[in-house]
Motif scaffolding. Structure first.
Motif, PDB file in Angstrom:
ATOM      1  N   ARG A 114      37.696  43.167  49.286  1.00 15.87           N
ATOM      2  CA  ARG A 114      37.393  43.877  50.533  1.00 15.87           C
ATOM      3  C   ARG A 114      38.645  44.065  51.384  1.00 15.87           C
ATOM      4  NH1 ARG A 114      32.534  44.389  52.907  1.00 15.87           N
ATOM      5  NH2 ARG A 114      31.647  42.541  51.913  1.00 15.87           N
ATOM      6  N   LYS A 115      39.446  43.012  51.525  1.00 19.06           N
ATOM      7  CA  LYS A 115      40.631  43.091  52.379  1.00 19.06           C
ATOM      8  C   LYS A 115      41.683  44.033  51.801  1.00 19.06           C
ATOM      9  CE  LYS A 115      40.091  38.435  54.307  1.00 19.06           C
ATOM     10  NZ  LYS A 115      40.634  37.046  54.324  1.00 19.06           N
ATOM     11  N   GLN A 116      41.837  43.999  50.471  1.00 23.84           N
ATOM     12  CA  GLN A 116      42.888  44.787  49.820  1.00 23.84           C
ATOM     13  C   GLN A 116      42.408  46.181  49.413  1.00 23.84           C
ATOM     14  OE1 GLN A 116      44.070  42.339  46.486  1.00 23.84           O
ATOM     15  NE2 GLN A 116      44.740  40.659  47.800  1.00 23.84           N
ATOM     16  N   HIS A 117      41.110  46.446  49.549  1.00 27.85           N
ATOM     17  CA  HIS A 117      40.527  47.700  49.076  1.00 27.85           C
ATOM     18  C   HIS A 117      40.877  47.922  47.599  1.00 27.85           C
ATOM     19  CE1 HIS A 117      39.047  49.150  52.969  1.00 27.85           C
ATOM     20  NE2 HIS A 117      40.151  48.654  53.478  1.00 27.85           N
ATOM     21  N   LEU A 118      40.835  46.841  46.836  1.00 24.19           N
ATOM     22  CA  LEU A 118      41.130  46.891  45.409  1.00 24.19           C
ATOM     23  C   LEU A 118      40.004  46.188  44.670  1.00 24.19           C
ATOM     24  CD1 LEU A 118      43.120  47.658  43.163  1.00 24.19           C
ATOM     25  CD2 LEU A 118      44.252  45.453  43.517  1.00 24.19           C
ATOM     26  N   PHE A 119      39.157  46.963  44.008  1.00 24.95           N
ATOM     27  CA  PHE A 119      37.904  46.434  43.466  1.00 24.95           C
ATOM     28  C   PHE A 119      37.904  46.308  41.938  1.00 24.95           C
ATOM     29  CE2 PHE A 119      37.133  48.663  47.444  1.00 24.95           C
ATOM     30  CZ  PHE A 119      36.442  47.710  48.167  1.00 24.95           C
ATOM     31  N   GLN A 120      39.017  46.592  41.304  1.00 22.40           N
ATOM     32  CA  GLN A 120      39.081  46.587  39.841  1.00 22.40           C
ATOM     33  C   GLN A 120      40.066  45.550  39.326  1.00 22.40           C
ATOM     34  OE1 GLN A 120      41.496  49.580  37.891  1.00 22.40           O
ATOM     35  NE2 GLN A 120      39.795  50.133  36.557  1.00 22.40           N
ATOM     36  N   MET A 121      39.675  44.860  38.252  1.00 24.34           N
ATOM     37  CA  MET A 121      40.586  44.024  37.477  1.00 24.34           C
ATOM     38  C   MET A 121      40.578  44.522  36.040  1.00 24.34           C
ATOM     39  SD  MET A 121      39.897  40.063  38.634  1.00 24.34           S
ATOM     40  CE  MET A 121      40.865  39.430  37.248  1.00 24.34           C
ATOM     41  N   SER A 122      41.759  44.738  35.480  1.00 18.27           N
ATOM     42  CA  SER A 122      41.870  45.030  34.055  1.00 18.27           C
ATOM     43  C   SER A 122      42.161  43.712  33.351  1.00 18.27           C
ATOM     44  CB  SER A 122      42.978  46.044  33.806  1.00 18.27           C
ATOM     45  OG  SER A 122      42.678  47.274  34.429  1.00 18.27           O
ATOM     46  N   CYS A 123      41.170  43.160  32.689  1.00 16.97           N
ATOM     47  CA  CYS A 123      41.227  41.780  32.208  1.00 16.97           C
ATOM     48  C   CYS A 123      42.047  41.654  30.930  1.00 16.97           C
ATOM     49  CB  CYS A 123      39.819  41.248  31.960  1.00 16.97           C
ATOM     50  SG  CYS A 123      38.738  41.345  33.394  1.00 16.97           S
ATOM     51  N   SER A 124      42.748  40.550  30.810  1.00 15.22           N
ATOM     52  CA  SER A 124      43.454  40.225  29.577  1.00 15.22           C
ATOM     53  C   SER A 124      42.437  39.950  28.469  1.00 15.22           C
ATOM     54  CB  SER A 124      44.333  38.994  29.779  1.00 15.22           C
ATOM     55  OG  SER A 124      43.511  37.860  30.052  1.00 15.22           O
ATOM     56  N   ALA A 125      42.911  39.955  27.233  1.00 12.44           N
ATOM     57  CA  ALA A 125      42.019  39.691  26.101  1.00 12.44           C
ATOM     58  C   ALA A 125      41.383  38.315  26.217  1.00 12.44           C
ATOM     59  CB  ALA A 125      42.792  39.825  24.784  1.00 12.44           C
ATOM     60  N   ALA A 126      42.153  37.336  26.682  1.00 13.34           N
ATOM     61  CA  ALA A 126      41.622  35.976  26.819  1.00 13.34           C
ATOM     62  C   ALA A 126      40.536  35.915  27.882  1.00 13.34           C
ATOM     63  CB  ALA A 126      42.755  35.012  27.163  1.00 13.34           C
ATOM     64  N   LEU A 127      40.774  36.582  29.012  1.00 15.25           N
ATOM     65  CA  LEU A 127      39.767  36.578  30.074  1.00 15.25           C
ATOM     66  C   LEU A 127      38.521  37.352  29.637  1.00 15.25           C
ATOM     67  CD1 LEU A 127      38.939  35.772  32.917  1.00 15.25           C
ATOM     68  CD2 LEU A 127      40.054  37.858  33.775  1.00 15.25           C
ATOM     69  N   GLN A 128      38.696  38.435  28.889  1.00 15.08           N
ATOM     70  CA  GLN A 128      37.542  39.175  28.376  1.00 15.08           C
ATOM     71  C   GLN A 128      36.646  38.271  27.536  1.00 15.08           C
ATOM     72  OE1 GLN A 128      38.365  43.074  26.536  1.00 15.08           O
ATOM     73  NE2 GLN A 128      40.308  43.096  27.637  1.00 15.08           N
ATOM     74  N   MET A 129      37.243  37.465  26.678  1.00 15.22           N
ATOM     75  CA  MET A 129      36.465  36.562  25.825  1.00 15.22           C
ATOM     76  C   MET A 129      35.682  35.562  26.666  1.00 15.22           C
ATOM     77  SD  MET A 129      39.034  35.829  22.605  1.00 15.22           S
ATOM     78  CE  MET A 129      37.856  34.664  21.906  1.00 15.22           C
ATOM     79  N   ARG A 130      36.315  35.020  27.694  1.00 19.44           N
ATOM     80  CA  ARG A 130      35.638  34.024  28.532  1.00 19.44           C
ATOM     81  C   ARG A 130      34.508  34.682  29.323  1.00 19.44           C
ATOM     82  NH1 ARG A 130      41.088  32.407  29.321  1.00 19.44           N
ATOM     83  NH2 ARG A 130      41.184  33.252  31.438  1.00 19.44           N
ATOM     84  N   ILE A 131      34.769  35.862  29.858  1.00 14.95           N
ATOM     85  CA  ILE A 131      33.735  36.557  30.625  1.00 14.95           C
ATOM     86  C   ILE A 131      32.541  36.890  29.738  1.00 14.95           C
ATOM     87  CG2 ILE A 131      33.176  38.740  31.782  1.00 14.95           C
ATOM     88  CD1 ILE A 131      35.952  38.683  33.033  1.00 14.95           C
ATOM     89  N   GLU A 132      32.796  37.447  28.563  1.00 15.53           N
ATOM     90  CA  GLU A 132      31.703  37.841  27.670  1.00 15.53           C
ATOM     91  C   GLU A 132      30.903  36.630  27.208  1.00 15.53           C
ATOM     92  OE1 GLU A 132      32.872  40.471  24.559  1.00 15.53           O
ATOM     93  OE2 GLU A 132      34.002  41.795  25.901  1.00 15.53           O
ATOM     94  N   SER A 133      31.574  35.512  26.945  1.00 13.22           N
ATOM     95  CA  SER A 133      30.868  34.290  26.537  1.00 13.22           C
ATOM     96  C   SER A 133      29.948  33.797  27.653  1.00 13.22           C
ATOM     97  CB  SER A 133      31.885  33.202  26.172  1.00 13.22           C
ATOM     98  OG  SER A 133      31.237  31.969  25.911  1.00 13.22           O
ATOM     99  N   LEU A 134      30.437  33.784  28.881  1.00  9.63           N
ATOM    100  CA  LEU A 134      29.628  33.307  30.000  1.00  9.63           C
ATOM    101  C   LEU A 134      28.465  34.248  30.294  1.00  9.63           C
ATOM    102  CD1 LEU A 134      32.557  32.044  32.227  1.00  9.63           C
ATOM    103  CD2 LEU A 134      30.700  30.620  31.347  1.00  9.63           C
ATOM    104  N   LEU A 135      28.694  35.560  30.208  1.00  5.47           N
ATOM    105  CA  LEU A 135      27.603  36.518  30.407  1.00  5.47           C
ATOM    106  C   LEU A 135      26.539  36.361  29.331  1.00  5.47           C
ATOM    107  CD1 LEU A 135      29.570  39.747  31.449  1.00  5.47           C
ATOM    108  CD2 LEU A 135      28.200  38.255  32.930  1.00  5.47           C
ATOM    109  N   ASN A 136      26.966  36.130  28.095  1.00  4.90           N
ATOM    110  CA  ASN A 136      26.004  35.893  27.007  1.00  4.90           C
ATOM    111  C   ASN A 136      25.161  34.651  27.282  1.00  4.90           C
ATOM    112  OD1 ASN A 136      26.827  38.107  25.512  1.00  4.90           O
ATOM    113  ND2 ASN A 136      28.327  36.957  24.300  1.00  4.90           N
TER     114      ASN A 136
END
Length: 286
Positions: A114-136
């Motif tokens: 909100r403060k930075q008006h920046l709402f997107q993160m382009s995730c690294s491959a490692a972070l993608q794996m962690r995010i997808e595992s937790l969402l699953n």
């Protein structure tokens, strides 16, 4: 078209909702909407664009969008390769926690967005794996509803937010791919509205500022944001009104004028249409 007040299927004592691996097409995507809940959108596949607040972002595999409550947003899926994404919605009350003497909250990433008006993160491959595992894991708990599944969902959500905050604060994410898909005047106009929405501005003055005809301005604005100028400005004003109702003790009439409304009845009408309740009800229910 006015912003949609998104509703959620959840229990009163568990303010959480998950739209898991949902494929969005131009036909079934909601128009611009806003809600009080916080939202994470993770892109599994496909491509498209995402209009958030005042910026249009590219959507690609591995992108994460961090959207605080009361932020106007709309996904624009590609016709040929529509986005498949998971959207996690939650009330900020769900993840409130004691500080334990540490300068950390699970909602830090939303505050930064909100403060930075920046709402997107382009995730690294490692972070993608962690995010997808937790969402699953979250989806599996919601589907099985075994003993303590809500606690498991909360724990996994907290872990998800911890991973996002750590990665963001460590500066690991790639540069955001904010890509404005429109004329330069449109980008300038969105920024101008963001800074002047409480003033007497409208289609005529904005199109004059952009040096284009009102008809052309209106067509391009709605194509890129999904809303006409009046509805967009009103949505911005109501978001600001909500903040003032919660953060100050000013009366409703004063807040109405501060947000740019010419009359109190018009303010009440627009507020209830967008927020679903009257200003007084919103303040007392908060």
């Amino acid at each position: 078209m006015r912003p949609v007040r998104k509703t959620f299927e959840s229990l009163p004592d568990f303010p959480f909702s998950l739209a898991f691996r949902d494929t969005k097409t131009p036909q079934n995507e909601l128009p611009d909407h806003l809600h009080d809940w916080y939202e994470l959108v993770y892109v599994h596949s496909g491509k498209g664009s995402f209009f958030i607040d005042r910026t249009i972002y590219d959507m690609r595999v591995g992108d994460l969008f961090i959207i605080p409550g009361n932020t106007i947003h709309r996904a624009l899926p590609d016709k040929e390769d529509p986005v498949t994404s998971t959207a996690l919605f939650m009330s900020p009350l769900l993840v409130e926690q004691p500080s334990f003497g540490e300068a950390f909250t699970y909602l830090q990433c939303f505050d930064q967005s909100r403060k930075q008006h920046l709402f997107q993160m382009s995730c690294s491959a490692a972070l993608q794996m962690r995010i997808e595992s937790l969402l699953n894991q979250i989806e599996a708990e919601l589907r099985s509803q075994q003993l303590g599944y809500r606690h498991a969902v909360l724990l996994n959500t907290q872990r998800l937010l911890l991973e996002i905050n750590r990665d963001r604060n460590n500066g690991k994410q790639h540069k955001s791919r904010a890509a404005f898909k429109g004329p330069n005047w449109m980008k300038d106009i969105l920024l101008y509205i963001d800074n002047h929405f409480t003033e007497d501005i409208g289609l005529g003055s904005l199109s004059f500022m952009a040096s284009v005809s009102p008809a052309h301005f209106s067509r391009v604005f709605k194509q890129l944001t999904g809303m006409n100028v009046t509805k967009f400005i009103n949505a911005k004003r109501i978001v600001h009104a909500k903040e003032l109702l919660l953060e100050t003790e000013e009366n409703v009439g004063t807040i109405s004028a501060a947000c740019g409304f010419e009359s109190l009845p018009h303010f009440h009408q627009v507020f209830k249409r967008i927020a679903g309740v009257t200003p007084h009800q919103f303040r007392t229910q908060a």
